[in-house]
Design an enzyme around this catalytic site. Structure first.
Site, PDB file in Angstrom:
ATOM      1  CG  ASP A 240     -13.146  -4.120  -3.153  1.00  0.00           C
ATOM      2  OD1 ASP A 240     -12.096  -3.985  -3.809  1.00  0.00           O
ATOM      3  OD2 ASP A 240     -13.230  -3.916  -1.937  1.00  0.00           O
TER       4      ASP A 240
ATOM      5  CG  HIS B  85      -1.930   4.980  -1.082  1.00  0.00           C
ATOM      6  ND1 HIS B  85      -2.923   5.609  -0.372  1.00  0.00           N
ATOM      7  CD2 HIS B  85      -2.493   3.825  -1.537  1.00  0.00           C
ATOM      8  CE1 HIS B  85      -4.028   4.875  -0.385  1.00  0.00           C
ATOM      9  NE2 HIS B  85      -3.777   3.776  -1.088  1.00  0.00           N
TER      10      HIS B  85
ATOM     11  CG  HIS C 117      -8.303  -4.454  -2.444  1.00  0.00           C
ATOM     12  ND1 HIS C 117      -9.445  -3.745  -2.776  1.00  0.00           N
ATOM     13  CD2 HIS C 117      -7.384  -3.516  -2.088  1.00  0.00           C
ATOM     14  CE1 HIS C 117      -9.222  -2.453  -2.630  1.00  0.00           C
ATOM     15  NE2 HIS C 117      -7.980  -2.291  -2.214  1.00  0.00           N
TER      16      HIS C 117
ATOM     17  CD1 TRP D 273     -11.549  -6.336  -0.229  1.00  0.00           C
ATOM     18  CD2 TRP D 273      -9.647  -5.952   0.892  1.00  0.00           C
ATOM     19  NE1 TRP D 273     -11.373  -4.974  -0.158  1.00  0.00           N
ATOM     20  CE2 TRP D 273     -10.209  -4.710   0.519  1.00  0.00           C
ATOM     21  CE3 TRP D 273      -8.448  -5.968   1.602  1.00  0.00           C
ATOM     22  CZ2 TRP D 273      -9.614  -3.495   0.827  1.00  0.00           C
ATOM     23  CZ3 TRP D 273      -7.859  -4.760   1.919  1.00  0.00           C
ATOM     24  CH2 TRP D 273      -8.431  -3.540   1.529  1.00  0.00           C
TER      25      TRP D 273
ATOM     26  NE  ARG E  59      -3.521   2.264   2.752  1.00  0.00           N
ATOM     27  CZ  ARG E  59      -3.437   2.873   3.928  1.00  0.00           C
ATOM     28  NH1 ARG E  59      -2.755   2.293   4.911  1.00  0.00           N
ATOM     29  NH2 ARG E  59      -4.024   4.021   4.150  1.00  0.00           N
TER      30      ARG E  59
END
Length: 422
Positions: A376, A184, A315, A331, A180
């Protein structure tokens, strides 16, 4: 300069953190990492940052600090005598990696020096006769001077960096947050009206800009705290912050079972928060929105529907943390395994809308406790997206190949001058 190296020489304690199966219990207090970086250029150790991580059966994560690995060597060449050392020279580097000791004055030094002061393959020359942080100048000094006082770092090369990152990911189970972090950092890139942004580690400055984006909560604190022992050891002499974040994510993906993704190097680190972008709006996806929003965000980065779905497959690892973004839950049932379970879940499970205790809309599969965000579910509600979901649920190899292609493109957005080796 030699003075700029003194902060490294003072790092004499081994950076050691107890193993931890749930990184959420890590806490950060005291001097903020980013504040320290803005003054010194490197963060303090994990212990200095006030990290509290309880012990677990997995043992400890331990790397030898930079200061413990530094030693001095004094070489004196007689007339006509060779240095006797092969180095891996690259003008872009700040150091000279030692490839082999072939004889000459270096072999002479090794024959008489104590074991801990012998120069070996994998070591790095970081200073010679007061010259530092410039590979070209270091090379000239080693070639032309008859008396050479070297500062050398033991086992300070790409392979050692990779080993330390693998150890971190396995012992701390922090692979998802490192992925992540890289996503980002690079994902703020945009074109058209949102032109600008690139992976430059601007997030490490927490006074403004990317470091305070709501979408980045937990990254400048938890992620950088976990990474701090490695950052303190290798940045900036061997690698920059943004390159380290990209490499750490790719190592994490591989360690968690995903594809082996190549990393290229040469991203330029931001020096202040102002070198990042001012807003996340339109640059990073909003989890509460649907298909057209995803297309709007990713189109400005040059991604088509296939790439959007493939990247969404990240995810398959990690979980939503209530105290960060307001959503709650994983998830998949194996959030530290990188596979195609995310796509299988989208097609095979039924999700009931709910609101988290922080007031955020999400969707939960009651039996497993796994969740999907609105963004999602948009992948199966939109027919053009769903084609790719179905393909990846059926063919993990296809998912890995398409993810790797899109992920490399994402990590390199706005970075035109990258090289294949560190």
């Amino acid at each position: 300069s030699v003075e700029s190296l003194q902060r490294y020489f003072s790092m004499g304690n081994t950076a050691c953190c107890s193993g931890n199966q749930d990184i959420d219990v890590a806490t950060v207090k005291g001097t903020e990492l980013a504040a320290a970086e803005s003054v010194h250029g490197v963060p303090p150790s994990a212990n200095d940052a006030g990290i509290r991580v309880p012990r677990s059966p997995r043992g400890t994560f331990e790397i030898r600090s930079f200061g413990e690995l530094v030693f001095k060597a004094a070489l004196k060449k007689e007339p006509g005598q060779k240095l006797g050392m092969d180095v891996d020279f690259m003008a872009e580097r700040k150091v000279l990696p030692v490839m082999a000791v072939t004889g000459g004055v270096t072999a002479q030094w090794n024959n008489s020096a104590a074991e801990r002061f012998k120069i070996r393959k994998g070591d790095c020359i970081i200073e010679a006769n007061g010259v530092a942080e410039n590979a070209t100048s270091l090379m000239e000094t080693c070639k032309n001077e008859s008396v050479i006082n070297l500062t050398v770092v033991r086992s300070f090369c790409y392979d050692n960096l990779v080993q330390d990152l693998e150890c971190l990911v396995r012992s701390k189970e922090c692979g998802p947050i490192l992925v992540r972090l890289s996503w980002h950092d690079a994902g703020v890139f945009g074109s058209g009206n949102l032109r600008g942004g690139c992976p430059n580690a601007a997030m490490r400055f927490r006074d403004s800009g990317e470091g305070v984006f709501p979408a980045n909560v937990g990254l400048p604190t938890v992620a950088l705290a976990l990474l701090s022992p490695i950052t303190s050891k290798y940045v900036p002499l061997l690698i920059g912050h943004a390159d380290l974040w990209a490499l750490a994510a790719n190592i994490a993906i591989r360690v968690l079972g995903g594809p082996a993704i190549p990393t290229r190097f040469g991203r330029e680190d931001a020096k202040t928060a102002s070198e990042g972008v001012a807003s996340q709006v339109g640059r990073l996806p909003d989890a509460e929105k649907g298909a057209e929003h995803l297309r709007d965000v990713f189109k400005s980065k040059g991604f088509d529907d296939k790439a959007i779905v493939a990247l969404s497959g990240a995810h398959t690892i990690g979980k939503c943390h209530l105290d960060r973004l307001g959503f709650d839950g994983p998830w998949t049932e194996n959030p530290t395994t990188f596979d195609n379970s995310y796509f299988k879940n989208l097609l095979q499970k039924s999700y009931t809308p709910e609101t988290s205790s922080r007031g955020c809309p999400q969707n939960r599969h009651a039996a497993s406790g796994t969740i999907m965000l609105n963004s999602d579910l948009a992948l199966i509600q939109d027919a053009q997206f769903k084609v790719h979901v179905e393909r990846y649920a059926e063919d993990q190899a296809a998912f890995f190949a398409d993810f790797a292609e899109a992920w490399v493109k994402l990590q390199e957005l706005g970075s035109p001058k990258l090289r294949d080796v560190l």
